[in-house]
Design a protein around this motif. Structure first.
Motif, short mmCIF file in Angstrom:
data_model
loop_
_atom_site.label_atom_id
_atom_site.label_comp_id
_atom_site.label_asym_id
_atom_site.label_seq_id
_atom_site.Cartn_x
_atom_site.Cartn_y
_atom_site.Cartn_z
N VAL A 84 0.99 -1.15 -0.66
CA VAL A 84 -0.03 0.55 -0.36
C VAL A 84 0.64 1.67 0.18
O VAL A 84 1.54 1.75 1.05
CB VAL A 84 -0.85 -0.39 1.24
CG1 VAL A 84 -1.65 1.13 1.74
CG2 VAL A 84 -1.76 -1.94 1.05
N HIS A 85 1.12 1.84 -1.15
CA HIS A 85 1.93 2.72 -1.17
C HIS A 85 1.22 4.30 -0.92
O HIS A 85 0.90 5.45 -1.77
CB HIS A 85 2.66 2.96 -2.57
CG HIS A 85 3.44 1.92 -3.08
ND1 HIS A 85 4.96 1.61 -2.68
CD2 HIS A 85 3.56 0.85 -3.68
CE1 HIS A 85 5.56 0.77 -2.83
NE2 HIS A 85 4.57 0.17 -3.55
N ASP A 86 0.64 4.59 0.40
CA ASP A 86 0.05 5.65 1.12
C ASP A 86 1.32 6.22 2.10
O ASP A 86 0.89 5.63 2.48
CB ASP A 86 -1.29 5.14 1.60
CG ASP A 86 -1.84 6.66 1.51
OD1 ASP A 86 -1.22 7.79 1.77
OD2 ASP A 86 -3.44 6.29 2.08
N GLN A 132 0.71 2.36 9.36
CA GLN A 132 -0.76 1.01 8.76
C GLN A 132 -0.43 0.63 7.84
O GLN A 132 -0.35 -1.23 7.72
CB GLN A 132 -1.50 2.24 8.69
CG GLN A 132 -2.84 1.02 8.09
CD GLN A 132 -4.33 1.86 8.13
OE1 GLN A 132 -3.83 2.91 8.48
NE2 GLN A 132 -4.64 1.31 7.33
N ALA A 133 0.55 0.40 6.60
CA ALA A 133 1.03 0.34 5.04
C ALA A 133 1.96 -0.61 5.76
O ALA A 133 2.03 -1.89 4.82
CB ALA A 133 1.84 1.29 4.04
N GLY A 191 5.80 5.86 -10.06
CA GLY A 191 6.61 6.31 -8.83
C GLY A 191 7.15 7.10 -8.82
O GLY A 191 6.74 8.33 -9.05
N PHE A 192 8.34 6.88 -8.21
CA PHE A 192 8.81 8.54 -8.08
C PHE A 192 9.58 9.84 -9.16
O PHE A 192 9.94 10.84 -9.00
CB PHE A 192 10.20 8.25 -7.49
CG PHE A 192 10.17 7.48 -5.61
CD1 PHE A 192 9.44 8.07 -4.85
CD2 PHE A 192 10.51 6.20 -5.28
CE1 PHE A 192 9.32 7.66 -3.55
CE2 PHE A 192 10.35 5.56 -3.93
CZ PHE A 192 9.82 6.40 -3.61
N VAL A 193 10.00 8.64 -9.74
CA VAL A 193 10.55 9.71 -11.55
C VAL A 193 9.53 10.30 -11.54
O VAL A 193 9.35 11.68 -11.80
CB VAL A 193 11.12 8.70 -12.29
CG1 VAL A 193 11.43 9.68 -14.14
CG2 VAL A 193 12.83 8.29 -11.71
N PRO A 194 7.82 9.90 -12.55
CA PRO A 194 7.05 10.67 -12.54
C PRO A 194 6.82 11.85 -11.49
O PRO A 194 6.38 13.27 -11.99
CB PRO A 194 5.74 9.98 -12.56
CG PRO A 194 6.39 8.16 -13.17
CD PRO A 194 7.78 8.76 -12.27
N PHE A 250 1.37 7.51 -6.19
CA PHE A 250 2.53 7.58 -4.99
C PHE A 250 1.79 9.44 -4.38
O PHE A 250 1.60 9.91 -4.84
CB PHE A 250 3.91 7.89 -4.92
CG PHE A 250 4.73 5.92 -5.61
CD1 PHE A 250 3.97 5.24 -5.62
CD2 PHE A 250 6.42 6.68 -4.78
CE1 PHE A 250 4.46 3.98 -5.32
CE2 PHE A 250 7.27 5.68 -5.28
CZ PHE A 250 6.07 4.39 -4.97
N ARG A 251 1.56 9.04 -3.02
CA ARG A 251 0.80 9.83 -2.32
C ARG A 251 1.47 10.27 -0.66
O ARG A 251 2.33 9.70 -0.19
CB ARG A 251 -0.25 9.61 -1.62
CG ARG A 251 -1.46 8.97 -3.17
CD ARG A 251 -2.80 8.76 -2.39
NE ARG A 251 -2.53 6.93 -2.04
CZ ARG A 251 -3.44 6.13 -1.75
NH1 ARG A 251 -4.57 6.60 -1.99
NH2 ARG A 251 -3.01 5.11 -1.82
#
Length: 305
Positions: A74-76, A82-83, A168-171, A303-304
């Motif tokens: 869970v990429h929050d 919690q993830a 992910g991170f690059v965008p 990603f949030r």
């Protein structure tokens, strides 16, 4: 081999599913949505509807499989603790289902927070007491399953697993550059980020499933460390914006939640992985992948912060 895959509809997991099917394995993929289920079916996989919270379902799917690959997370970043707890419960559930069977369980972690500032090797171990990331204590739990008759291995992935469809991170960094009108790096931009193409990573998951020995750590690293200044420079060129340096104390204000992470020096090696599994990354590196242009056609951030 009948393989149960969590995260089977994700950026990495979908590539793993295709890699396994191409190698002759039978795949059962976990899917939360109708769209994900349709994509899995089209790829030739059997669909298991459910979520990471469905522990009884996960246990049953693992018991019915010859091996398990766990790529879901869970990429929050607003609920990191919690993830991590969700991930821990899943690892414990899958491990209990496979206990005493010597069947493989491949779980997924990252190299980034093991020992920032040093080249991380497969022999490096996370400090379970570290507050760097709440997921770090899950690593030794996964590895300890080897003492319970599970052929448990872990794959640590580069912070940039890149390729078409990356969200992910690059965008995120590309979105920041667009909104700020400048592609930036922190300080002198000499700090390094490892990278690996998603298709190379997918092959590594298959090799770990097929050949990995219990208690092994493998690294999905094709490039030991790309200077972040080079990443900013290619973004600036494609977006036609200036490339600038941001002082470390201003990184959070400029980049938002990703600023502290983009400032880290986090090189990593996969020399032992390549030696032990015969894995040889063959796809384009991060800069070459960015230069293909597909990252700049649209920007969809998952990603949030």
């Amino acid at each position: 081999m009948r393989v149960f895959v969590t995260g089977a509809t994700g950026f990495i997991g979908s590539a793993v599913v295709s890699e396994l099917i191409a190698a002759g394995h039978e795949v059962v993929g976990l899917a939360r949505s109708d769209e994900g289920a349709a994509a899995l079916g089209a790829a030739g996989a059997e669909v298991q509807r459910g979520t990471l919270d469905d522990l009884d379902l996960l246990r049953g799917a693992a018991e019915a499989a010859d091996g398990v690959i766990h790529t879901a997370y869970v990429h929050d970043f607003s609920q990191m603790a919690q993830a991590a707890q969700t991930d821990l419960r899943v690892i414990e559930t899958l491990g209990a289902a496979l206990e005493g069977s010597d069947r493989p369980l491949v779980t997924t972690f990252g190299t980034a927070m093991i020992t920032p500032g040093e080249v991380v090797t497969e022999e490096g171990r996370a400090d379970p007491a570290s507050a760097a990331h709440p997921r770090l204590p899950n690593e030794p739990v996964a590895l300890a399953l080897a003492s319970r008759g599970v052929r448990s291995t872990i794959i640590r992935l580069a912070p940039s697993v890149h390729g078409e469809g990356d969200h992910g991170f690059v965008p995120v960094l590309i979105d920041v550059a667009r909104s700020r009108g400048a592609a930036a790096y922190v300080g002198d931009g000499a700090n390094r980020w490892p990278g690996v193409h998603r298709l190379d990573a997918a092959r590594l998951f298959r090799l770990a499933l097929e050949r990995g020995t219990a208690g092994s750590v493998f690294h999905g690293i094709a490039e030991e460390g790309v200077p972040t200044r080079r990443i900013a420079e290619v973004m600036g060129r494609h977006l036609d914006v200036p490339v600038i340096s941001v002082a470390p104390e201003a990184a959070a204000e400029h980049f938002g939640w990703i600023g502290a992470f983009f400032a880290l020096d986090i090189p990593a090696s996969s020399a032992l992985t390549q030696q032990r599994l015969g894995w040889e990354p063959a796809r384009p590196g991060l800069i070459a992948d960015l230069d293909e242009g597909h990252y700049f056609l649209s920007s969809v951030v998952a990603f949030r912060g």
